[in-house]
Design a protein around this motif. Sequence first.
Motif, PDB file in Angstrom:
ATOM      1  N   SER A 185       0.356  12.160  -1.323  1.00 42.18           N
ATOM      2  CA  SER A 185       0.018  13.358  -0.428  1.00 42.18           C
ATOM      3  C   SER A 185      -0.367  14.548  -1.222  1.00 42.18           C
ATOM      4  O   SER A 185       0.205  14.817  -2.272  1.00 42.18           O
ATOM      5  N   SER A 220      -4.106   0.727  -2.372  1.00 39.74           N
ATOM      6  CA  SER A 220      -3.990  -0.695  -1.831  1.00 39.74           C
ATOM      7  C   SER A 220      -3.600  -1.726  -2.947  1.00 39.74           C
ATOM      8  O   SER A 220      -3.985  -1.671  -4.028  1.00 39.74           O
ATOM      9  N   ASN A 266     -15.126   9.699   2.695  1.00 40.38           N
ATOM     10  CA  ASN A 266     -14.217   9.689   1.838  1.00 40.38           C
ATOM     11  C   ASN A 266     -14.655   8.767   0.610  1.00 40.38           C
ATOM     12  O   ASN A 266     -15.046   7.685   0.886  1.00 40.38           O
ATOM     13  N   THR A 311     -13.975   6.152  -2.421  1.00 40.03           N
ATOM     14  CA  THR A 311     -13.366   5.063  -2.654  1.00 40.03           C
ATOM     15  C   THR A 311     -13.861   4.498  -3.909  1.00 40.03           C
ATOM     16  O   THR A 311     -14.900   4.461  -4.410  1.00 40.03           O
ATOM     17  N   SER A 333      -5.144  12.989   0.549  1.00 36.72           N
ATOM     18  CA  SER A 333      -4.167  12.123   0.074  1.00 36.72           C
ATOM     19  C   SER A 333      -5.081  10.857  -0.538  1.00 36.72           C
ATOM     20  O   SER A 333      -6.120  10.831  -0.358  1.00 36.72           O
ATOM     21  N   LEU A 334      -4.054  10.245  -1.320  1.00 35.89           N
ATOM     22  CA  LEU A 334      -4.640   9.185  -2.172  1.00 35.89           C
ATOM     23  C   LEU A 334      -3.835   7.778  -1.550  1.00 35.89           C
ATOM     24  O   LEU A 334      -2.581   7.789  -1.667  1.00 35.89           O
ATOM     25  N   LYS A 335      -4.566   6.920  -1.191  1.00 40.15           N
ATOM     26  CA  LYS A 335      -4.219   5.739  -1.001  1.00 40.15           C
ATOM     27  C   LYS A 335      -4.463   4.435  -1.971  1.00 40.15           C
ATOM     28  O   LYS A 335      -5.668   4.420  -2.460  1.00 40.15           O
ATOM     29  N   THR A 359       0.621   5.901  -0.151  1.00 47.22           N
ATOM     30  CA  THR A 359      -0.247   7.004  -0.019  1.00 47.22           C
ATOM     31  C   THR A 359       0.499   8.121  -0.334  1.00 47.22           C
ATOM     32  O   THR A 359       1.665   8.341  -0.174  1.00 47.22           O
ATOM     33  N   THR A 404       0.802  -1.099  -0.004  1.00 46.87           N
ATOM     34  CA  THR A 404      -0.031  -0.030   0.181  1.00 46.87           C
ATOM     35  C   THR A 404       1.217   1.259  -0.028  1.00 46.87           C
ATOM     36  O   THR A 404       1.926   1.280   0.639  1.00 46.87           O
ATOM     37  N   VAL A 443      -9.390   7.823  -0.698  1.00 42.26           N
ATOM     38  CA  VAL A 443      -9.108   9.141  -0.366  1.00 42.26           C
ATOM     39  C   VAL A 443      -9.229   9.289   1.359  1.00 42.26           C
ATOM     40  O   VAL A 443      -9.915   8.828   1.709  1.00 42.26           O
ATOM     41  N   ASN A 444      -8.141  10.197   1.809  1.00 42.04           N
ATOM     42  CA  ASN A 444      -8.427  10.699   3.117  1.00 42.04           C
ATOM     43  C   ASN A 444      -8.507  12.087   2.866  1.00 42.04           C
ATOM     44  O   ASN A 444      -7.662  12.760   2.576  1.00 42.04           O
TER      45      ASN A 444
END
Lengths: 113, 116
Positions: A22, A80, A58, A60, A76-78, A20, A18, A66-67
């Motif tokens: 920013s 996974s 958020n 998905t 931020s983009l995560k 992330t 994973t 995203v957060n």
Amino acid sequence: AQTVTQSQPEMSVQEAETVTLSCTYDTSESDYYLFWYKQPPSRQMILVIRQEAYKQQNATENRFSVNFQKAAKSFSLKISDSQLGDAAMYFCAYTTSGSRLTFGEGTQLTVNP
Amino acid sequence: EAGVAQSPRYKIIEKRQSVAFWCNPISGHATLYWYQQILGQGPKLLIQFQNNGVVDDSQLPKDRFSAERLKGVDSTLKIQPAKLEDSAVYLCASSPPGTANTGELFFGEGSRLTVL
């Protein structure tokens, strides 16, 4: 004027891990949209995920989430379970009604097998 | 559904020469955008059309750049005369009706310009 800042010019991740990315932005508006766009090498830019500022939940999209921290003006983009096909330049972008879409400088993501 | 078409994909010219790029948006998309993306930077909007009218050209260097969308469909971006700093990828994008201010753009593959 609105500004979008991506503080990580480059990031790398191992396949299946994973990562992330920013993004911070500056605005005096209360209603706006935020985006992550993906630009693979020599291919067209595509929309990955979209967040509306008035929504607290958020966004998905499959492996992408995203957060969104509105007070901190952070988005931020995560990613996974990273895949080789995720390797690309990722751009954070902002717009509000009546204004142009403003992009950040981008983060180059490398996925290592 | 066909995507945004751009041509040429690559162009090399010498400074002070002229160049033109063509874009055909997705069918039915009323809004068309031209972006300039300099290497290592994010795209910057040059001009936005709504049908055949200009919505935003505030960042277009009008002394050398021009763009038109005469019939509200395809568009041409021209640079004359080109400067070294015009070396960039020129991206065309379009958006469906009703989404012009929501940032959901569909991009073409871009036209890479090198000015020598």
